[in-house]
Design a protein around this motif. Structure first.
Motif, PDB file in Angstrom:
ATOM      1  N   LEU A 213       0.816  -1.221   0.000  1.00 31.25           N
ATOM      2  CA  LEU A 213       0.000   0.000   0.000  1.00 31.25           C
ATOM      3  C   LEU A 213       0.851   1.275   0.000  1.00 31.25           C
ATOM      4  O   LEU A 213       0.314   2.381   0.088  1.00 31.25           O
ATOM      5  CB  LEU A 213      -0.963  -0.015   1.197  1.00 31.25           C
ATOM      6  N   LYS A 214       2.179   1.087  -0.125  1.00 28.33           N
ATOM      7  CA  LYS A 214       3.089   2.241  -0.104  1.00 28.33           C
ATOM      8  C   LYS A 214       2.703   3.292  -1.161  1.00 28.33           C
ATOM      9  O   LYS A 214       2.721   4.494  -0.892  1.00 28.33           O
ATOM     10  CB  LYS A 214       4.509   1.731  -0.386  1.00 28.33           C
ATOM     11  N   LYS A 215       2.316   2.822  -2.345  1.00 32.40           N
ATOM     12  CA  LYS A 215       2.049   3.766  -3.435  1.00 32.40           C
ATOM     13  C   LYS A 215       0.612   4.292  -3.436  1.00 32.40           C
ATOM     14  O   LYS A 215       0.297   5.199  -4.195  1.00 32.40           O
ATOM     15  CB  LYS A 215       2.367   3.106  -4.775  1.00 32.40           C
ATOM     16  N   GLN A 216      -0.262   3.700  -2.635  1.00 32.78           N
ATOM     17  CA  GLN A 216      -1.643   4.215  -2.547  1.00 32.78           C
ATOM     18  C   GLN A 216      -1.685   5.295  -1.475  1.00 32.78           C
ATOM     19  O   GLN A 216      -1.125   5.132  -0.390  1.00 32.78           O
ATOM     20  CB  GLN A 216      -2.614   3.093  -2.149  1.00 32.78           C
ATOM     21  N   ALA A 217      -2.365   6.411  -1.808  1.00 33.11           N
ATOM     22  CA  ALA A 217      -2.521   7.457  -0.790  1.00 33.11           C
ATOM     23  C   ALA A 217      -3.461   6.961   0.312  1.00 33.11           C
ATOM     24  O   ALA A 217      -3.222   7.211   1.489  1.00 33.11           O
ATOM     25  CB  ALA A 217      -3.075   8.724  -1.450  1.00 33.11           C
ATOM     26  N   LEU A 249      -9.324   3.224  -9.872  1.00 32.94           N
ATOM     27  CA  LEU A 249      -9.991   3.007  -8.576  1.00 32.94           C
ATOM     28  C   LEU A 249      -8.846   2.573  -7.684  1.00 32.94           C
ATOM     29  O   LEU A 249      -8.744   1.407  -7.317  1.00 32.94           O
ATOM     30  CB  LEU A 249     -10.998   1.869  -8.754  1.00 32.94           C
ATOM     31  N   ASP A 250      -7.941   3.517  -7.453  1.00 29.82           N
ATOM     32  CA  ASP A 250      -6.613   3.121  -6.972  1.00 29.82           C
ATOM     33  C   ASP A 250      -6.175   3.826  -5.694  1.00 29.82           C
ATOM     34  O   ASP A 250      -4.981   3.897  -5.397  1.00 29.82           O
ATOM     35  CB  ASP A 250      -5.576   3.369  -8.081  1.00 29.82           C
ATOM     36  N   GLY A 251      -7.139   4.362  -4.957  1.00 30.83           N
ATOM     37  CA  GLY A 251      -6.779   5.012  -3.692  1.00 30.83           C
ATOM     38  C   GLY A 251      -5.750   6.119  -3.854  1.00 30.83           C
ATOM     39  O   GLY A 251      -4.949   6.373  -2.952  1.00 30.83           O
ATOM     40  N   GLY A 252      -5.766   6.787  -5.007  1.00 32.39           N
ATOM     41  CA  GLY A 252      -4.864   7.925  -5.223  1.00 32.39           C
ATOM     42  C   GLY A 252      -3.473   7.570  -5.728  1.00 32.39           C
ATOM     43  O   GLY A 252      -2.605   8.442  -5.851  1.00 32.39           O
TER      44      GLY A 252
END
Ligand code: NAD
Length: 256
Positions: A213-217, A249-252
């Motif tokens: 999840l490092k790359k998702q805001a 749909l990628d959490g930013g």
């Protein structure tokens, strides 16, 4: 009028959630996947939502099985209004160790199968002057990550295919769009969490938070239901002007 959806890889994960959502809106659903309980899944969903379902375990590695899957669906339900190219696999390895057979399997299942299935439904959709093709790509159709050469290539390719089909379907009321999710907690991702935990010597929770999840805001997995809501929207009659597009749909993730 009852609509029919053919959803590949719908006996597991994201595809299953999408299939249930379509059934809940009255669609007949052709289930598909390699899970051994596929027929039972299809039967239960039919009972729960009072729609017609069927199941196929066509292996997407084999073009003739994909063609038979489409033919069988048309024979059973008469039309395929929505085709969702969802089935996919993953393999993670540095380039110099990446096995050619894994590359070939990922390209075949994650990309070529979508081309073959779309080609097989095309004539019928054109005749009906209605078709909605939805490709489940990935944030990895828009961005790269190390060690995922085949997956990132296939998912980028799927976005190219989406644009071309969007253009070719214009005039026949056939739309084609892609959905690009960030991480969703399905069997495909659970396998990666375990593998990466071993490879990095970190706990599974550390892998989720520090690596995946490092790359998702938004530091949470994407709920599967959000993907089915978007798929239903894209499949609707009045979404005819939306085509050739990709929806994140990628959490930013891609906002950065
Ligand atoms: P999953 O492993 O839960 O489901 C994959 C489905 O594909 C299963 O039904 C499986 O039987 C089927 N399948 C695999 N190989 C097949 C073959 N050779 N022939 C026929 N069927 C085959 O995976 P998921 O996470 O639900 O993934 C669904 C799609 O969403 C994939 O295309 C994946 O790349 C994409 N996606 C997933 C995530 C995620 O984080 N889970 C994120 C972005 C995109």
């Amino acid at each position: 009028m009852t609509r029919t959806a053919l959803i590949t890889g719908s006996t597991s994960g994201i595809g299953y959630t999408i299939a249930k959502a379509f059934a809940s809106k009255g669609y007949n659903v052709m289930f598909h996947g390699l899970e051994t309980n596929g027929a039972e899944i299809a039967r239960k969903v039919a009972e729960e939502y009072n729609v017609k379902t069927d199941f196929s375990n066509a292996n997407l590695m084999h073009p003739e099985e994909i063609e038979k899957l489409v033919t069988a669906t048309l024979e059973k339900f008469e039309t395929i209004d929505t085709l969702i190219n969802n089935a996919g696999i993953q393999y993670v390895s540095p380039l110099e160790e990446f096995p050619l057979e894994k590359w070939n399997a990922i390209i075949a299942i994650n990309l070529t199968a979508a081309f073959i299935a779309s080609k097989a439904v095309w004539t019928s959709m054109k005749k009906n002057k209605f078709g909605r093709i939805i490709n489940i790509s990935s944030v990895h159709g828009l961005r790269a990550s190390e060690y995922k050469s085949a997956y990132v290539s296939a998912k980028h390719g799927m976005i190219g295919l989406t644009k071309v089909l969007g253009l070719e379907g214009a005039g026949s009321n056939i739309t084609c769009n892609a959905i690009c999710p960030g991480y969703v907690k399905t069997p495909l991702v659970e396998g990666q969490i375990k593998d990466q935990s071993k490879a990095h010597g970190l706990t599974e929770e550390e892998i989720v938070q520090k690596v995946m999840l490092k790359k998702q805001a938004v530091k949470e997995f994407i709920p599967e239901e959000k993907i089915s809501e978007l798929a239903l929207f894209l499949a609707a009659e009045n979404s005819s002007a939306i085509t050739g597009s990709s929806y994140t749909l990628d959490g930013g993730w891609t906002a950065q």
